[in-house]
Design a protein around this motif. Structure first.
Motif, PDB file in Angstrom:
ATOM      1  N   LYS A 196     -11.963 -68.525 -39.545  1.00  0.00           N
ATOM      2  CA  LYS A 196     -13.509 -68.956 -39.178  1.00  0.00           C
ATOM      3  C   LYS A 196     -14.434 -68.704 -40.234  1.00  0.00           C
ATOM      4  O   LYS A 196     -14.316 -68.042 -41.247  1.00  0.00           O
ATOM      5  CB  LYS A 196     -13.540 -67.699 -38.094  1.00  0.00           C
ATOM      6  N   PRO A 197     -15.427 -69.425 -39.987  1.00  0.00           N
ATOM      7  CA  PRO A 197     -16.421 -69.223 -40.843  1.00  0.00           C
ATOM      8  C   PRO A 197     -17.214 -68.012 -40.979  1.00  0.00           C
ATOM      9  O   PRO A 197     -17.094 -67.308 -39.889  1.00  0.00           O
ATOM     10  CB  PRO A 197     -17.557 -70.363 -40.187  1.00  0.00           C
ATOM     11  N   THR A 198     -17.669 -67.729 -41.931  1.00  0.00           N
ATOM     12  CA  THR A 198     -18.364 -65.962 -42.019  1.00  0.00           C
ATOM     13  C   THR A 198     -19.352 -65.844 -41.045  1.00  0.00           C
ATOM     14  O   THR A 198     -19.289 -64.729 -40.413  1.00  0.00           O
ATOM     15  CB  THR A 198     -18.944 -65.986 -43.484  1.00  0.00           C
ATOM     16  N   HIS A 199     -20.010 -66.806 -40.835  1.00  0.00           N
ATOM     17  CA  HIS A 199     -21.277 -66.585 -39.734  1.00  0.00           C
ATOM     18  C   HIS A 199     -20.713 -66.305 -38.475  1.00  0.00           C
ATOM     19  O   HIS A 199     -21.104 -65.509 -37.688  1.00  0.00           O
ATOM     20  CB  HIS A 199     -22.239 -67.471 -39.815  1.00  0.00           C
ATOM     21  N   GLU A 200     -19.533 -67.032 -38.111  1.00  0.00           N
ATOM     22  CA  GLU A 200     -18.799 -66.826 -36.778  1.00  0.00           C
ATOM     23  C   GLU A 200     -18.428 -65.373 -36.658  1.00  0.00           C
ATOM     24  O   GLU A 200     -18.365 -64.706 -35.625  1.00  0.00           O
ATOM     25  CB  GLU A 200     -17.704 -67.952 -36.417  1.00  0.00           C
ATOM     26  N   ARG A 201     -17.517 -64.794 -37.639  1.00  0.00           N
ATOM     27  CA  ARG A 201     -17.094 -63.718 -37.775  1.00  0.00           C
ATOM     28  C   ARG A 201     -18.226 -62.402 -37.621  1.00  0.00           C
ATOM     29  O   ARG A 201     -17.948 -61.524 -36.791  1.00  0.00           O
ATOM     30  CB  ARG A 201     -16.388 -63.410 -39.123  1.00  0.00           C
ATOM     31  N   PHE A 202     -19.238 -62.838 -38.207  1.00  0.00           N
ATOM     32  CA  PHE A 202     -20.450 -61.870 -38.091  1.00  0.00           C
ATOM     33  C   PHE A 202     -20.738 -61.761 -36.767  1.00  0.00           C
ATOM     34  O   PHE A 202     -21.378 -60.877 -36.116  1.00  0.00           O
ATOM     35  CB  PHE A 202     -21.383 -61.989 -39.308  1.00  0.00           C
ATOM     36  N   ARG A 203     -21.133 -62.789 -36.105  1.00  0.00           N
ATOM     37  CA  ARG A 203     -21.557 -62.904 -34.677  1.00  0.00           C
ATOM     38  C   ARG A 203     -20.626 -62.222 -33.714  1.00  0.00           C
ATOM     39  O   ARG A 203     -20.832 -61.541 -32.867  1.00  0.00           O
ATOM     40  CB  ARG A 203     -21.483 -64.557 -34.339  1.00  0.00           C
ATOM     41  N   HIS A 260     -11.495 -60.881 -42.697  1.00  0.00           N
ATOM     42  CA  HIS A 260     -12.055 -62.054 -42.771  1.00  0.00           C
ATOM     43  C   HIS A 260     -10.892 -62.935 -43.467  1.00  0.00           C
ATOM     44  O   HIS A 260     -10.957 -63.243 -44.413  1.00  0.00           O
ATOM     45  CB  HIS A 260     -13.429 -62.470 -43.504  1.00  0.00           C
TER      46      HIS A 260
END
Length: 69
Positions: free
Chosen positions: A21-28, A11
């Motif tokens: 990128k926002p964390t939630h986008e990377r996890f997605r 990240h």
């Protein structure tokens, strides 16, 4: 023989644009790759999370994304 797809959850800012990128986008993205690996018939999907930096301990934690078959 079993085949696994693996990824590291890096990240960091994009090296070209400098945008992170926002964390939630990377996890997605990681979860989408796990779903794709399952659709392609891989036997498993591994996720690695490492630490970096001068004050971080040199360790890696591994987990997996699984679903019952």
């Amino acid at each position: 023989m079993k085949f696994l797809a693996i990824t590291l959850i890096v990240h960091r800012p994009d090296p070209v644009t400098g945008v992170q990128k926002p964390t939630h986008e990377r996890f997605r993205e990681v979860l989408d790759n796990a779903v794709l690996a399952e659709k392609l018939g891989f036997d498993g999907f591994g996720v690695g999370s490492g630490t970096s930096g001068p004050s971080s301990p040199p360790r890696r934690r591994w987990s997996s994304v699984t679903s019952p078959r």
